[in-house]
Write an enzyme that holds these catalytic residues in place. Structure first.
Site, PDB file in Angstrom:
ATOM      1  N   ASP A  90      77.169 -18.542 -38.041  1.00  0.00           N
ATOM      2  CA  ASP A  90      78.440 -18.444 -37.309  1.00  0.00           C
ATOM      3  C   ASP A  90      78.448 -19.258 -36.008  1.00  0.00           C
ATOM      4  OD1 ASP A  90      78.952 -16.701 -39.327  1.00  0.00           O
ATOM      5  OD2 ASP A  90      78.929 -14.893 -38.093  1.00  0.00           O
TER       6      ASP A  90
ATOM      7  N   LYS B  77      69.359 -16.597 -35.036  1.00  0.00           N
ATOM      8  CA  LYS B  77      69.825 -16.969 -36.379  1.00  0.00           C
ATOM      9  C   LYS B  77      71.288 -16.607 -36.538  1.00  0.00           C
ATOM     10  CE  LYS B  77      71.026 -14.213 -38.855  1.00  0.00           C
ATOM     11  NZ  LYS B  77      71.650 -13.166 -39.674  1.00  0.00           N
ATOM     12  N   THR B  78      72.093 -17.419 -37.079  1.00  0.00           N
ATOM     13  CA  THR B  78      73.399 -17.116 -37.655  1.00  0.00           C
ATOM     14  C   THR B  78      74.154 -18.411 -37.934  1.00  0.00           C
ATOM     15  OG1 THR B  78      75.535 -16.016 -37.493  1.00  0.00           O
ATOM     16  CG2 THR B  78      74.597 -16.676 -35.397  1.00  0.00           C
TER      17      THR B  78
ATOM     18  N   GLY C 161      72.978 -11.684 -42.212  1.00  0.00           N
ATOM     19  CA  GLY C 161      73.369 -12.673 -43.227  1.00  0.00           C
ATOM     20  C   GLY C 161      72.386 -13.825 -43.297  1.00  0.00           C
TER      21      GLY C 161
ATOM     22  N   ARG D 197      71.054  -5.238 -43.231  1.00  0.00           N
ATOM     23  CA  ARG D 197      71.896  -5.076 -42.043  1.00  0.00           C
ATOM     24  C   ARG D 197      71.657  -3.748 -41.313  1.00  0.00           C
ATOM     25  NH1 ARG D 197      75.222  -9.100 -41.058  1.00  0.00           N
ATOM     26  NH2 ARG D 197      76.037 -10.397 -42.749  1.00  0.00           N
TER      27      ARG D 197
ATOM     28  N   ASP E  55      73.261  -8.707 -32.904  1.00  0.00           N
ATOM     29  CA  ASP E  55      72.892  -7.294 -33.017  1.00  0.00           C
ATOM     30  C   ASP E  55      71.386  -7.122 -33.241  1.00  0.00           C
ATOM     31  OD1 ASP E  55      75.365  -6.219 -32.541  1.00  0.00           O
ATOM     32  OD2 ASP E  55      75.943  -6.144 -34.646  1.00  0.00           O
TER      33      ASP E  55
HETATM   34  P1  FBP Z   1      75.330 -12.762 -39.485  1.00  0.00           P
HETATM   35  O1  FBP Z   1      76.263 -12.424 -38.375  1.00  0.00           O
HETATM   36  O2  FBP Z   1      74.457 -11.626 -39.867  1.00  0.00           O
HETATM   37  O3  FBP Z   1      74.557 -14.001 -39.221  1.00  0.00           O
HETATM   38  O4  FBP Z   1      76.191 -13.043 -40.801  1.00  0.00           O
HETATM   39  C1  FBP Z   1      77.050 -14.113 -40.903  1.00  0.00           C
HETATM   40  C2  FBP Z   1      78.040 -13.958 -42.020  1.00  0.00           C
HETATM   41  O5  FBP Z   1      77.807 -14.968 -42.969  1.00  0.00           O
HETATM   42  C3  FBP Z   1      79.487 -13.993 -41.522  1.00  0.00           C
HETATM   43  O6  FBP Z   1      79.955 -15.313 -41.360  1.00  0.00           O
HETATM   44  C4  FBP Z   1      80.199 -13.208 -42.587  1.00  0.00           C
HETATM   45  O7  FBP Z   1      81.385 -12.596 -42.119  1.00  0.00           O
HETATM   46  C5  FBP Z   1      79.206 -12.150 -42.936  1.00  0.00           C
HETATM   47  O8  FBP Z   1      77.941 -12.705 -42.702  1.00  0.00           O
HETATM   48  C6  FBP Z   1      79.330 -11.669 -44.352  1.00  0.00           C
HETATM   49  O9  FBP Z   1      78.451 -10.617 -44.542  1.00  0.00           O
HETATM   50  P2  FBP Z   1      77.960 -10.088 -45.951  1.00  0.00           P
HETATM   51  O10 FBP Z   1      76.833 -10.962 -46.386  1.00  0.00           O
HETATM   52  O11 FBP Z   1      77.477  -8.722 -45.629  1.00  0.00           O
HETATM   53  O12 FBP Z   1      79.108 -10.161 -46.890  1.00  0.00           O
END
Ligand code: FBP
Length: 576
Positions: free
Chosen positions: A217, A214-215, A93, A157, A188
């Site tokens: 979250d 990075k994230t 993400g 992803r 991951d």
């Molecule tokens: P990452 O774990 O890859 O950093 O993604 C974070 C995130 O924004 C989460 O908070 C959310 O659940 C998810 O990505 C949503 O994913 P997508 O962009 O595939 O809808």
């Protein structure tokens, strides 16, 4: 992207650099620090990370300091490679600041040698496996400095799992003659980086693999990684929106706002936004799990706050809900596990309509979960049956938990109005549901994220220059002034734990959930009771990009977890 005034201004912003990077990367050496106790057993380390067992954290220092250090503890650069060929991947993400990691890496490489080359693999790991890349040039990099999003090369992803994918990745780095590969990603993706590093070493490929945390979250953190990048900007963006809603709610005085926030399993984003805005209720999944709270209990708690506020004439309020909540409520968690198993049952493929799939699930659930499934609003039980992600997990961002809670609170409130004489039948309950996630993931990075990410890029470059493979580029001391930040490399394998994935024991970087003993949660816990009944919300406003005190504030989480004199003036966390 079409330029806007802020966009143009941000392109000119010069990220603040820590002192360590005010000198040439060539003048840096590193000292080794004491090893981290890995959660992996020696046998597991030998199986998955044989070349990493001896790796310890390292801290970069200036050559001048080297003489002062004990010689055996300090490594000088022996065989510097100044003209480097490096590839970079953005994975998972979006998180604000990714472009600055690339800019820092690029500037570091060019500073070492103007002939150095940086390739960007397109759309995440997929680009590495299929060797789809572009060369990053001055013109391109300069168009993306200090901007949000990952659109310079895109993200994806895909995980590298099969032997064929590992082979293709090796082939790509050999074809591109890479000295280094930088993986910018979450837990991951960094697990992938560690495995790729081992694979390359085992195949006598000298390409160094480095990870970058990075994230949005905030769940990629540990003793050494103080924060993942993007958390600062994303939480400030959500807090701005929540603060604005709070002001609107206390003006109109007629709506309860239920706001779900991204963050997957971890509630760090919700906690940080609660510390910034002082909502009436913020649910923290980790606490609810710890208390074994059922869905019914959560609904009861919210309903009670609505009744208590109504007694003061306040028919409005704010509830923050973490995206991952449903996975932490014991009865729903068991339900999801059972549904996952039923979705894998080949018989379900015979049922083409949602209603038929639902009744198949309802019929085959263990009896104690039949009631839970039936009690859920229809749109939620439908969403629980949606396709899983490639790892077999429920796609949390698609489950409208906020709407489920609203409906259940409504039912509970009406039932109390009918049964309980002390609850006035006149209490109004008008509500609005929100979900904030994508709004914050690609915002213009705050000064903090701009500076932090640029330094992470320089750090990744320094790790490659020193041929240090299997490390995460790490900047520490983040609550101090940028000048004092330190540049480290932390062995990726030391952050791993073992999980069962697709039936096999697999090493993965450990996700950090909210710790109930941490200072950030404890501060929230001390204050939430008064926030429940108060309407004295905090309205933080928009991110400021001025390069002054207000433009350089850090998150409450960082300020509370790593207290330092430099933020005390602007971020007041007086004990209540
Ligand atoms: P990452 O774990 O890859 O950093 O993604 C974070 C995130 O924004 C989460 O908070 C959310 O659940 C998810 O990505 C949503 O994913 P997508 O962009 O595939 O809808």
């Amino acid at each position: 992207m079409t330029s806007t005034t802020l966009h143009t201004k941000r392109l000119d912003y010069k990220p603040r650099r820590p002192d360590i990077f005010k000198t040439s990367i060539k003048n840096l050496a590193y000292e080794t620090k004491s090893s981290i106790k890995s959660e992996l057993t020696i046998a597991q380390l030998q199986e998955f990370f044989p070349s990493s067992i001896q790796k310890t954290p390292i801290r970069f220092i200036r050559q001048k300091q080297v003489q002062k250090q004990a010689k055996e503890q300090t490594k000088k650069i022996t065989t510097p490679l100044s003209e480097l060929r490096v590839g970079v991947i953005l994975s998972g993400g979006q998180a604000p600041g990714g472009h600055n990691v690339i800019a820092g890496l690029y500037d570091g490489l060019k500073q070492l040698n103007t002939q150095s080359i940086l390739y960007g693999f397109l759309m995440g790991t997929e680009g590495l496996v299929k060797n789809k890349h572009i060369e990053l040039t001055d013109t391109l990099i300069d168009r993306y400095r200090n901007t949000g999003g990952f659109n310079i090369i895109g993200s994806g992803r895909t995980k590298i799992e099969t032997p064929a994918q590992f082979e293709s990745a090796l082939q790509t780095v050999q074809e591109c003659k890479l000295n280094g590969l930088v993986v910018i990603g979450g837990d991951d993706s960094n697990t992938n980086a560690a495995l790729l590093s081992e694979y390359f070493i085992a195949h006598e490929c000298s390409c160094v693999v480095v990870g970058v945390p990075k994230t949005i979250d905030g769940d990629l953190k540990n003793k050494y990684i103080e924060s993942s990048f993007g958390f600062d900007t994303a939480t400030k963006t959500y807090s701005e929106l929540i603060g604005n809603i709070a002001r609107d709610a206390s003006s109109a005085r007629k709506y309860w706002h239920f706001i779900r926030l991204m963050g997957r399993a971890a509630s760090h984003i919700t906690l940080e936004c609660a510390l910034s805005t002082h909502p009436n209720i913020a649910l923290i999944s980790e606490e609810l799990l710890n208390n074994g709270s059922s869905l019914k209990e959560i609904i009861n708690t919210i309903t009670q706050v609505i009744i208590d506020r109504a007694q003061n004439g306040d028919y409005f309020g704010l509830v923050l809900i973490p995206e991952g909540l449903i996975e932490f409520i014991p009865d729903i968690r068991s339900l999801i596990t059972e549904i996952n198993a039923l979705l894998a049952d080949t018989r379900i493929k015979n049922f083409t309509t949602t209603e038929k799939r639902k009744s198949f699930v309802q019929k085959n659930l263990p009896s104690k979960l039949k009631e839970v499934f039936a009690s859920l609003p229809s749109h939620i039980s439908t969403q629980l049956l949606q396709d899983r992600d490639p790892h077999g997990n429920i796609v949390l961002s698609q489950i409208e938990t906020e709407k489920m809670i609203i409906e259940m609170v409504n039912v509970e409130l009406n039932s109390r109005k009918q049964k309980n004489k002390t609850v006035s039948p006149e209490i109004p309950f008008s509500h609005v549901a929100h979900f904030f996630g994508y709004e914050g993931r690609s915002a213009f990075p705050s000064n903090f994220d701009s500076n932090y990410c640029y330094s992470l890029g320089l750090c990744a470059c320094t790790l490659i220059y020193n041929s240090l493979s299997g490390y995460m580029a790490t900047i520490r001391g983040l609550a101090n002034s940028t000048k004092q930040w330190e540049a480290w490399g932390i062995p990726l394998h030391s952050m791993m734990t073992i999980e069962t994935r697709k039936g096999a024991k697999t090493p993965v970087i450990k996700k950090a959930l909210v710790e109930l003993n941490d200072k950030a949660f404890r501060y929230f816990e001390r204050n939430r009771k008064s926030w429940a009944l108060s309407s004295d919300y905090a309205v933080p406003g928009a991110i400021q990009y001025s390069d002054d005190e207000i433009g350089n504030t850090i998150t409450h989480t960082l300020a509370l977890e790593f207290p330092s004199p430099s933020h005390k003036k602007t971020q007041n966390h007086t004990k209540k």
